[in-house]
Design an enzyme around this catalytic site. Structure first.
Site, PDB file in Angstrom:
ATOM      1  N   ARG A   1       0.837  -1.211   0.000  1.00  0.00           N
ATOM      2  CA  ARG A   1       0.000   0.000   0.000  1.00  0.00           C
ATOM      3  C   ARG A   1       0.871   1.261   0.000  1.00  0.00           C
ATOM      4  NH1 ARG A   1      -1.015   4.933   2.024  1.00  0.00           N
ATOM      5  NH2 ARG A   1      -0.342   4.181   4.059  1.00  0.00           N
ATOM      6  N   ASP A   2       1.472   1.582   1.131  1.00  0.00           N
ATOM      7  CA  ASP A   2       2.230   2.834   1.209  1.00  0.00           C
ATOM      8  C   ASP A   2       3.430   2.801   0.265  1.00  0.00           C
ATOM      9  OD1 ASP A   2       2.511   5.384   2.141  1.00  0.00           O
ATOM     10  OD2 ASP A   2       3.440   4.856   4.039  1.00  0.00           O
TER      11      ASP A   2
ATOM     12  N   HIS B   1       5.297   4.836  12.505  1.00  0.00           N
ATOM     13  CA  HIS B   1       5.392   4.794  11.036  1.00  0.00           C
ATOM     14  C   HIS B   1       6.353   5.887  10.592  1.00  0.00           C
ATOM     15  CE1 HIS B   1       3.363   4.309   6.966  1.00  0.00           C
ATOM     16  NE2 HIS B   1       3.874   5.520   6.829  1.00  0.00           N
TER      17      HIS B   1
ATOM     18  N   HIS C   1       9.116   7.525   7.657  1.00  0.00           N
ATOM     19  CA  HIS C   1       9.690   7.587   6.308  1.00  0.00           C
ATOM     20  C   HIS C   1      11.134   8.040   6.444  1.00  0.00           C
ATOM     21  CE1 HIS C   1       6.199   6.981   3.574  1.00  0.00           C
ATOM     22  NE2 HIS C   1       5.565   7.149   4.716  1.00  0.00           N
TER      23      HIS C   1
ATOM     24  N   CYS D   1       5.612  10.428  -0.723  1.00  0.00           N
ATOM     25  CA  CYS D   1       4.425  11.236  -0.436  1.00  0.00           C
ATOM     26  C   CYS D   1       4.305  12.265  -1.542  1.00  0.00           C
ATOM     27  CB  CYS D   1       4.551  11.916   0.930  1.00  0.00           C
ATOM     28  SG  CYS D   1       3.191  13.059   1.278  1.00  0.00           S
TER      29      CYS D   1
ATOM     30  N   ASN E   1       9.284   4.516   2.975  1.00  0.00           N
ATOM     31  CA  ASN E   1       9.198   4.055   4.352  1.00  0.00           C
ATOM     32  C   ASN E   1      10.543   3.465   4.766  1.00  0.00           C
ATOM     33  OD1 ASN E   1       6.354   3.465   2.977  1.00  0.00           O
ATOM     34  ND2 ASN E   1       6.033   3.806   5.144  1.00  0.00           N
TER      35      ASN E   1
HETATM   36 ZN    ZN Z   1       3.580   6.563   5.019  1.00  0.00          ZN
END
Ligand code: ZN
Length: 300
Positions: free
Chosen positions: A11-12, A202, A204, A235, A244
């Protein structure tokens, strides 16, 4: 000590990739991750496919996910997304609220307040359906539009979210500006404020502090950490925002420090290499370049 890694690569990791990855290739990635021992995974997001074309196959992908050993998270931003994720049979709904108005409006068309209300409704929808609802506070450590984010503001948002009894509250450094001291301090403050609700972290790795932030969060008591195979991710609303923290790098650091993750490092390295081939470029993760240390010992 044991740390749970939530693999967010499908996903991310993938969502901002301009080249659309096929559902089949995503399922290969999921299979590789399962083979490496992943037991919790952010599999996809149920968002507007016009805004995030990479996630347009969320329903189809969900129908093909191998069930059993892994809990799958579907990221959702509103009621429609929650409905879709529940219909798709995902185990967990991951809501996202944003600590600042600027990023909230850019990311999901909601100011901070609206995004909190929306997250509360998503958590309630998950619970009403007998599923798990958890929530991430984006831009917890800094905002691309508003700059510094006051810690008290994040703590206050976490306290409001806690009233809905989410299974977990995650603090996200969406644009990769956090440093270890602040990372540890915010994890501690939020954990104190939300009582028994676990805090997930979480990060990055935009400014080379990602993995140090993971360590600080673990020392501060976080027991669940998000990571993305190969360090994939970005992002769209923050210039230069990078991926990430890489799963293999995080697992190397933790395991070598005596912290168990339950993941197989060799399998992760092989999976990362395959993912690199799919993406057609070298991925940011460091471990694959130098190899693990000490080298794998097989007692045959
Ligand atoms: Zn993220």
């Amino acid at each position: 000590m044991q740390i749970e890694i939530v693999e967010v690569g499908p996903r991310d990791g993938l969502q901002n990739e301009p080249t659309i990855v096929s559902t089949a290739a995503k399922l290969d990635l999921v299979a590789d991750l399962l083979a490496a021992g992943v037991t919790r995974m952010e599999a996809t997001s149920f968002v507007n496919p016009r805004r995030v074309p990479q996630m347009a196959d969320a329903d189809m992908l969900s129908a093909s996910l191998p069930r059993g050993a892994c809990r799958y998270i579907g990221l959702v931003l509103n009621g429609r997304g929650a409905e879709r994720a529940l219909e798709a049979g995902l185990d967990e709904l991951g809501a996202v609220c944003v600590a600042t108005d600027g990023l909230g409006i850019a990311n999901q068309g909601q100011n901070s307040e609206e995004s909190v209300a929306s997250a509360l409704a998503i958590i309630a929808a998950a619970q009403a359906a007998g599923r798990t609802g958890q929530v991430t506070i984006a831009a917890s450590f800094g905002c691309p539009y508003e700059g510094e984010v006051d810690e008290g503001r994040v703590v206050a948002i976490a306290e409001r979210l806690a009233e809905a009894r989410p299974s977990e509250i995650a603090l996200a450094d969406t644009i990769g500006v956090a440093v270890p001291k602040a990372a540890g301090r915010l994890v501690r403050r939020v954990a104190e404020a939300v009582g028994p609700i676990p805090v997930r972290a979480h990060f990055h790795d935009t400014r080379n502090t990602g993995i140090a932030n993971v360590w600080a969060a673990v020392e501060a008591g976080a027991r669940t950490i998000d990571a993305s195979l190969g360090g994939l991710g970005g992002c769209p609303f923050a210039k230069g925002a990078a991926g990430n923290v890489a799963t293999e790098d995080v697992v190397y650091m933790l395991e070598r420090s005596g912290v168990r993750t339950g993941l197989d490092l060799d399998a992760l390295l092989a999976a990362s290499e395959r993912l690199s081939a799919v993406m057609g470029r070298a991925l940011p993760a460091m471990l694959g370049r130098a190899g693990r240390f000490p080298a794998t010992t097989s007692r045959s």
